[in-house]
Design an enzyme around this catalytic site. Structure first.
Site, short mmCIF file in Angstrom:
data_model
loop_
_atom_site.label_atom_id
_atom_site.label_comp_id
_atom_site.label_asym_id
_atom_site.label_seq_id
_atom_site.Cartn_x
_atom_site.Cartn_y
_atom_site.Cartn_z
N CYS A 75 32.66 47.47 35.82
CA CYS A 75 33.68 46.44 36.00
C CYS A 75 34.68 46.97 37.01
O CYS A 75 34.41 47.93 37.71
CB CYS A 75 34.31 46.01 34.67
SG CYS A 75 35.33 47.26 33.86
N ASP A 135 37.45 38.82 33.56
CA ASP A 135 38.30 39.97 33.29
C ASP A 135 39.43 39.56 32.35
O ASP A 135 40.27 38.74 32.72
CB ASP A 135 38.88 40.51 34.60
CG ASP A 135 39.56 41.86 34.43
OD1 ASP A 135 39.88 42.24 33.27
OD2 ASP A 135 39.79 42.53 35.45
N ARG A 140 35.91 45.51 30.20
CA ARG A 140 34.57 44.92 30.10
C ARG A 140 33.45 45.94 30.04
O ARG A 140 32.60 45.89 29.14
CB ARG A 140 34.34 43.96 31.27
CG ARG A 140 35.29 42.79 31.27
CD ARG A 140 35.15 41.95 32.52
NE ARG A 140 35.67 42.67 33.67
CZ ARG A 140 35.56 42.26 34.93
NH1 ARG A 140 34.93 41.14 35.20
NH2 ARG A 140 36.07 42.97 35.92
#
Length: 158
Positions: free
Chosen positions: A8, A123, A14
Site C-alpha cells: 500500500c 485508503d 491496508r
C-alpha cells in the site's frame, strides 16, 4: 508455493492488515511467504495504525506488536514471486521502481473480483474507523475468492 508481497502507500494500514489475514491462511492459499511494504513509506519504521490493529483483533487476527512498516526495495522484486498493490497509484509506483529484469508479477489485490463495485482497496487512513472495517471486509472477500493460480493477478499489470 508463492512468495507474496502486499503493498500500500505507507505500509501502516491496508497492506499490514492483508498481511495479518493472509499469513493465517498462507498454506491453504499456496503461499510460502507473506510480507508487506509501502511504496511511499517513510524511511523511519512505524507500527501498524491502532485503528487497523483494533479491527484485526476484533475479528480474531493477531499481529506481532513488534511489527514495523518498511519501504519497498529493489530486492523485493527478486525475492517475491507476486507483488500486489492495494490501488492503482501504488501499482504505478511499483512499476516505476521495478528493475528492468524482474521475475515478480505485479497486480492489483482485488484483480478479477466481481460484484464489489470497486477494484481498489480504499485508503482508510484519513477517514473514520468504519473505513478500516471496509478494508478488512475486502481483504476477507479476496481470501475467499483467491485464485488457484496466483499468477493471474499479474496478467494485465505487466
Amino acid at each position: 508455493m508463492t512468495r507474496l508481497l502486499l503493498v500500500c502507500a505507507a505500509n501502516v494500514c491496508r497492506s499490514p492488515m492483508a498481511e495479518a489475514v493472509l499469513r493465517l491462511r498462507a498454506r491453504e492459499l499456496g503461499l510460502s511467504e507473506v510480507a508487506s511494504a509501502g511504496v511511499f513509506a517513510s524511511s523511519r519504521p512505524h507500527p501498524v495504525d491502532k485503528r487497523a490493529l483494533t479491527v484485526l483483533e476484533q475479528r480474531g487476527y493477531g499481529m506481532d506488536r513488534r511489527w514495523r512498516s518498511r519501504k519497498v526495495t529493489t530486492e523485493d522484486f527478486d525475492r517475491h514471486d507476486l507483488i500486489l498493490a492495494m490501488d492503482r497509484a501504488v501499482l504505478r509506483g511499483l512499476k516505476a521502481m521495478r528493475p528492468a529484469i524482474s521475475p515478480a508479477k505485479l497486480g492489483l489485490f482485488l484483480a478479477g473480483m466481481t460484484g464489489l463495485g470497486l477494484d481498489e482497496v480504499p485508503d482508510p487512513y484519513y477517514g473514520s474507523g468504519s473505513g478500516f472495517v471496509q478494508v478488512l471486509d475486502l481483504i476477507e472477500a479476496r481470501v475467499h475468492t483467491w485464485p488457484r493460480d496466483p499468477a493471474t493477478f499479474g496478467k494485465d499489470a505487466g
